[in-house]
Enzyme design. Structure first.
Site, PDB file in Angstrom:
ATOM      1  N   ARG A  85       8.582 -13.194   0.504  1.00 58.15           N
ATOM      2  CA  ARG A  85       7.720 -11.666   0.355  1.00 58.15           C
ATOM      3  C   ARG A  85       8.932 -11.325   1.553  1.00 58.15           C
ATOM      4  O   ARG A  85       8.183  -9.786   1.604  1.00 58.15           O
ATOM      5  CB  ARG A  85       6.205 -12.132   0.521  1.00 58.15           C
ATOM      6  N   GLU A 132       0.616  -1.552  -0.307  1.00 59.46           N
ATOM      7  CA  GLU A 132      -0.076  -0.025   0.182  1.00 59.46           C
ATOM      8  C   GLU A 132       0.766   1.253  -0.199  1.00 59.46           C
ATOM      9  O   GLU A 132       0.940   1.656  -0.414  1.00 59.46           O
ATOM     10  CB  GLU A 132      -0.467  -0.378   1.356  1.00 59.46           C
ATOM     11  N   MET A 153      15.123  -5.787  -0.025  1.00 65.18           N
ATOM     12  CA  MET A 153      14.256  -5.479   0.538  1.00 65.18           C
ATOM     13  C   MET A 153      14.184  -4.128  -1.012  1.00 65.18           C
ATOM     14  O   MET A 153      15.787  -3.629  -1.370  1.00 65.18           O
ATOM     15  CB  MET A 153      14.438  -4.013   1.738  1.00 65.18           C
ATOM     16  N   GLY A 154      12.551  -3.790  -1.466  1.00 62.59           N
ATOM     17  CA  GLY A 154      12.780  -2.182  -1.722  1.00 62.59           C
ATOM     18  C   GLY A 154      13.658  -2.507  -4.311  1.00 62.59           C
ATOM     19  O   GLY A 154      13.635  -1.771  -4.868  1.00 62.59           O
ATOM     20  N   GLU A 155      14.062  -3.723  -4.004  1.00 67.69           N
ATOM     21  CA  GLU A 155      14.604  -4.080  -5.510  1.00 67.69           C
ATOM     22  C   GLU A 155      13.818  -5.668  -6.277  1.00 67.69           C
ATOM     23  O   GLU A 155      14.470  -5.394  -7.188  1.00 67.69           O
ATOM     24  CB  GLU A 155      16.180  -5.061  -5.365  1.00 67.69           C
ATOM     25  N   ASN A 171       0.236  -8.862  -5.526  1.00 68.15           N
ATOM     26  CA  ASN A 171      -0.237  -7.929  -7.135  1.00 68.15           C
ATOM     27  C   ASN A 171       1.208  -8.379  -9.063  1.00 68.15           C
ATOM     28  O   ASN A 171       2.000  -8.331  -8.394  1.00 68.15           O
ATOM     29  CB  ASN A 171       0.335  -6.816  -6.984  1.00 68.15           C
TER      30      ASN A 171
END
Length: 422
Positions: free
Chosen positions: A267, A64, A306-308, A332
């Site tokens: 995840r 989100e 993270m974030g890649e 998603n």
């Protein structure tokens, strides 16, 4: 009133269990032990000094938070003198907020839905209006906002049939909460119908904000640099896998021949070590992303970063989206499509059904029944350059066709903000 009283009483009775859960989660993720006071509406810094409005956006976790990016940028352009307060519920979401927005927003945890805690939150920050992302319905919070005549919009709203049935079982509590929303921007007509049935007013179909999120250029460049370094190897990605899925994937993958590299990205970061143990127990040659690029004998590259995700999608020839092999509802696939990465999903995608079905219909994604079928489909696609090229093109067309939700959502929020004089 009686339903909310019983609900609040149960929450207070559960406080010891809630604190214990925080402590236990903090053993794996120490960040859960930080800012604990905020979860009860206790904020150390003084109220925010400002001349313009304070716009409160709530994004519960990482997905989100990232989905809110085009909307937050649109809000800042529409109200340039406003400050944005971004609240969440998880440390990973807070970290994502820091990465995406830096100092452009104020970050805090939204407190648990206890009457006194939400009162302290609203007293401290005194927002001009609120924007809740996706499915965040808190009865006491919305009741407190209604008493203060604070408009609150629910945007990018999605609601599966299963979740709608769950809300319906507690209609005495949830129907008044939905009714207190000032406006709702639903992702699809099906979402809109279910939300309206549960009591939400002024529901409009505005689309999915995630289609308007542009993958970060630096992440795409990182993925391209990996592709160049690993030239000559076919690569498939298992993205956002959940507990139980990695074992199924690895058992099916171990018997597959060839020099194909599997990039495996769980995840939840607290499971990186657990998945590494699964690989070691099976004798699979693996390397962690944190240790550098895969070597020639690496069979699995464990994405412990993270974030890649955009970099991983750019690297891969084809991606499986996790949470869908087991009945977990899926994740998603929009970011994968935006990166031009062909997608495979399992049978369980009820949390993202519309986007998944649309992607399948567009030729950007395919559905498989189980892990052996997934591995078979991966092998087939990697041996057919024409099919992969067609799916990549379909991904770009699918992503482009669904953009525009931000502008539609902003118009709805403008009407909501007008109630607060903004």
């Amino acid at each position: 009133m009686m339903a909310r009283f019983v609900y609040a009483l149960l929450l207070y009775l559960l406080l010891p269990a809630i604190l214990l859960r925080l402590f236990l989660r903090g053993r794996k993720q120490p960040a859960y032990r930080a800012h604990v006071g905020e979860r009860f509406g206790i904020y150390g810094r003084p109220p925010v000094a400002r001349h313009g409005p304070l716009i409160w956006v709530h994004a519960v976790s990482v997905g989100e938070t990232r989905a809110a990016q085009p909307l937050i940028e649109a809000l800042q352009a529409r109200w340039p003198d406003a400050r944005i307060l971004l609240t969440g519920m998880t440390p990973t979401g807070r970290a994502a907020g820091a990465e995406v927005y830096g100092e452009r927003v104020i970050q805090a945890y939204l407190p648990y839905d206890l009457p006194d805690a939400v009162g302290r939150f609203l007293d401290h920050f005194s927002p001009s209006f609120g924007v809740l992302m996706e499915t965040e319905i808190w009865p006491n919070l919305l009741a407190a906002c209604a008493r203060r005549k604070l408009p609150v919009a629910l945007v990018n709203a999605r609601l599966s049939a299963r979740s709608a049935r769950g809300y319906g079982r507690f209609a005495a509590l949830t129907r008044p909460a939905f009714a207190r929303l000032s406006a709702v921007a639903a992702q699809t007509a099906a979402d809109a119908g279910r939300l309206a049935t549960l009591g939400a007013p002024s529901v409009e179909v505005c689309g999915n904000l995630k289609f308007d999120v542009e993958p970060a250029a630096e992440r795409r460049q990182l993925g391209e640099s990996w592709r160049q370094a690993l030239a000559g190897r076919a690569i498939w990605l298992a993205a956002s896998t959940r507990e139980g899925e990695e074992a199924l994937l690895l058992d099916a993958w171990c018997s597959a021949p060839g020099d194909v590299l599997l990039v495996l990205v769980p995840r939840h970061p607290q499971r990186f070590d657990e998945v590494a143990s699964l690989l070691a127990a099976r004798g699979i040659a693996y390397r962690r992303r944190s240790e550098g690029l895969p070597t020639a004998d690496t069979r699995v590259w464990l994405g412990d970063s993270m974030g890649e995700m955009a970099a991983y999608y750019t690297l891969a020839d084809v991606a499986f989206i996790g949470g869908s092999l087991l009945p977990l509802g899926g994740q998603n696939l929009i970011e994968a499509a935006a990166c031009g990465c062909p997608v495979l999903v399992g049978p369980h995608t009820f949390n993202f059904l519309s986007a998944t079905e649309d992607a399948i219909a567009a030729g950007a994604a395919r559905r498989v029944a189980d892990a052996p079928a997934l591995v078979g489909q991966v092998q087939g696609l990697l041996q057919d350059a024409g099919q992969l090229a067609a799916m990549r093109q379909a991904c770009g067309e699918f992503a482009a066709a669904h953009r525009g939700a931000t502008a539609r959502t902003l118009r709805l929020i403008e009407r909501c903000a007008a109630q607060a004089g903004c």
